[in-house]
Design a protein around this motif. Structure first.
Motif, PDB file in Angstrom:
ATOM      1  N   LEU A 153      -1.546  -8.656  -1.600  1.00  0.00           N
ATOM      2  CA  LEU A 153      -0.086  -8.621  -1.567  1.00  0.00           C
ATOM      3  C   LEU A 153       0.377  -9.929  -0.952  1.00  0.00           C
ATOM      4  CD1 LEU A 153       0.591  -4.981  -0.285  1.00  0.00           C
ATOM      5  CD2 LEU A 153       0.456  -5.794  -2.646  1.00  0.00           C
TER       6      LEU A 153
ATOM      7  N   CYS B 215       7.422  -9.447  -2.731  1.00  0.00           N
ATOM      8  CA  CYS B 215       5.997  -9.237  -2.522  1.00  0.00           C
ATOM      9  C   CYS B 215       5.355  -8.934  -3.862  1.00  0.00           C
ATOM     10  CB  CYS B 215       5.792  -8.083  -1.556  1.00  0.00           C
ATOM     11  SG  CYS B 215       4.092  -7.519  -1.387  1.00  0.00           S
TER      12      CYS B 215
ATOM     13  N   ALA C 272       1.881  -8.113  -6.038  1.00  0.00           N
ATOM     14  CA  ALA C 272       0.514  -7.602  -5.969  1.00  0.00           C
ATOM     15  C   ALA C 272      -0.326  -8.220  -7.075  1.00  0.00           C
ATOM     16  CB  ALA C 272       0.516  -6.090  -6.106  1.00  0.00           C
TER      17      ALA C 272
ATOM     18  N   ILE D  58       0.078   0.870  -9.444  1.00  0.00           N
ATOM     19  CA  ILE D  58       0.637   0.903  -8.101  1.00  0.00           C
ATOM     20  C   ILE D  58       1.508   2.137  -7.962  1.00  0.00           C
ATOM     21  CG2 ILE D  58       2.078  -0.277  -6.410  1.00  0.00           C
ATOM     22  CD1 ILE D  58       1.306  -2.897  -7.741  1.00  0.00           C
TER      23      ILE D  58
ATOM     24  N   MET E 198       5.678   1.497  -3.126  1.00  0.00           N
ATOM     25  CA  MET E 198       5.721   0.188  -2.480  1.00  0.00           C
ATOM     26  C   MET E 198       6.771   0.266  -1.384  1.00  0.00           C
ATOM     27  SD  MET E 198       5.349  -2.427  -5.715  1.00  0.00           S
ATOM     28  CE  MET E 198       4.478  -3.718  -4.804  1.00  0.00           C
TER      29      MET E 198
ATOM     30  N   ASP F 195       7.042   4.743  -7.800  1.00  0.00           N
ATOM     31  CA  ASP F 195       6.870   4.089  -9.098  1.00  0.00           C
ATOM     32  C   ASP F 195       7.924   4.524 -10.098  1.00  0.00           C
ATOM     33  OD1 ASP F 195       4.024   6.093 -10.296  1.00  0.00           O
ATOM     34  OD2 ASP F 195       5.902   6.636  -9.319  1.00  0.00           O
TER      35      ASP F 195
ATOM     36  N   ARG G  97      11.956  -2.852  -7.484  1.00  0.00           N
ATOM     37  CA  ARG G  97      10.632  -3.268  -7.937  1.00  0.00           C
ATOM     38  C   ARG G  97      10.648  -3.594  -9.414  1.00  0.00           C
ATOM     39  NH1 ARG G  97       6.630   1.690  -6.864  1.00  0.00           N
ATOM     40  NH2 ARG G  97       5.191   0.557  -8.265  1.00  0.00           N
TER      41      ARG G  97
ATOM     42  N   ASN H 139       4.503  -6.229 -11.007  1.00  0.00           N
ATOM     43  CA  ASN H 139       3.857  -5.682  -9.806  1.00  0.00           C
ATOM     44  C   ASN H 139       4.470  -6.269  -8.540  1.00  0.00           C
ATOM     45  OD1 ASN H 139       1.927  -4.078 -11.256  1.00  0.00           O
ATOM     46  ND2 ASN H 139       0.742  -5.937 -11.629  1.00  0.00           N
TER      47      ASN H 139
ATOM     48  N   VAL I  26       7.701  -6.107  -5.559  1.00  0.00           N
ATOM     49  CA  VAL I  26       8.741  -5.363  -4.862  1.00  0.00           C
ATOM     50  C   VAL I  26       9.639  -6.357  -4.137  1.00  0.00           C
ATOM     51  CG1 VAL I  26       7.327  -5.004  -2.778  1.00  0.00           C
ATOM     52  CG2 VAL I  26       9.223  -3.437  -3.294  1.00  0.00           C
TER      53      VAL I  26
ATOM     54  N   CYS J 293       4.933  -6.134   3.640  1.00  0.00           N
ATOM     55  CA  CYS J 293       4.888  -5.391   2.392  1.00  0.00           C
ATOM     56  C   CYS J 293       3.710  -4.422   2.432  1.00  0.00           C
ATOM     57  CB  CYS J 293       4.716  -6.387   1.251  1.00  0.00           C
ATOM     58  SG  CYS J 293       4.454  -5.659  -0.368  1.00  0.00           S
ATOM     59  N   ASN J 294       3.918  -3.246   1.885  1.00  0.00           N
ATOM     60  CA  ASN J 294       2.865  -2.234   1.820  1.00  0.00           C
ATOM     61  C   ASN J 294       2.857  -1.605   0.435  1.00  0.00           C
ATOM     62  OD1 ASN J 294       2.524   1.029   2.117  1.00  0.00           O
ATOM     63  ND2 ASN J 294       1.018  -0.081   3.344  1.00  0.00           N
ATOM     64  N   ALA J 295       1.671  -1.313  -0.058  1.00  0.00           N
ATOM     65  CA  ALA J 295       1.580  -0.678  -1.374  1.00  0.00           C
ATOM     66  C   ALA J 295       0.445   0.333  -1.400  1.00  0.00           C
ATOM     67  CB  ALA J 295       1.356  -1.723  -2.458  1.00  0.00           C
TER      68      ALA J 295
END
Length: 120
Positions: free
Chosen positions: A4, A22, A24, A31, A34, A53, A71, A76, A78, A95-97
């Motif tokens: 990421l 962000c 990916a 994914i 996010m 998603d 997103r 991919n 966000v 950022c987290n996914a």
């Protein structure tokens, strides 16, 4: 496996706007959710906003009406659009996914963080 990479952030005056994104990359099936988290000095990391998603979103009360998460599934990526920024929004934004590496294997990934500073 999955990386990421965040971009954006920086210094902005109170009341201003800023965007972070962000992207990916890597090898994965798809994914799931996010999200953006933030961590201010001396404080715990907190959830800012999350997007599933399918496009459903949820926000921390402190940013509702000021921040917008979105997103682009084809890219991919966000995004977090921040407006009416306050000094208390100053933090490192992460950022987290949730990523399905295979159809049935879900793993959690984090970006390296990007600094957002709100100051005059």
């Amino acid at each position: 496996q999955v990386q990421l990479v965040e971009s954006g952030g920086g210094l902005v005056q109170p009341g201003g706007s800023l965007s972070v994104s962000c992207a990916a990359s890597g090898s994965f099936f798809r994914i799931n959710a996010m999200a953006w988290y933030r961590q201010a000095p001396g404080k715990q990391r907190e959830l800012v906003a999350v997007i599933l998603d399918g496009g459903s979103t949820n926000y921390a009360d402190s940013v509702k009406g000021r921040f917008t998460i979105s997103r682009d599934n084809a890219k991919n990526t966000v995004y977090l659009q921040m407006s009416s920024l306050k000094p208390e929004d100053t933090a490192v934004y992460y950022c987290n996914a949730g990523v399905f590496i295979t159809r049935f294997s879900l793993s959690d990934f984090w970006g390296q963080g990007t600094q957002v500073t709100v100051s005059s």
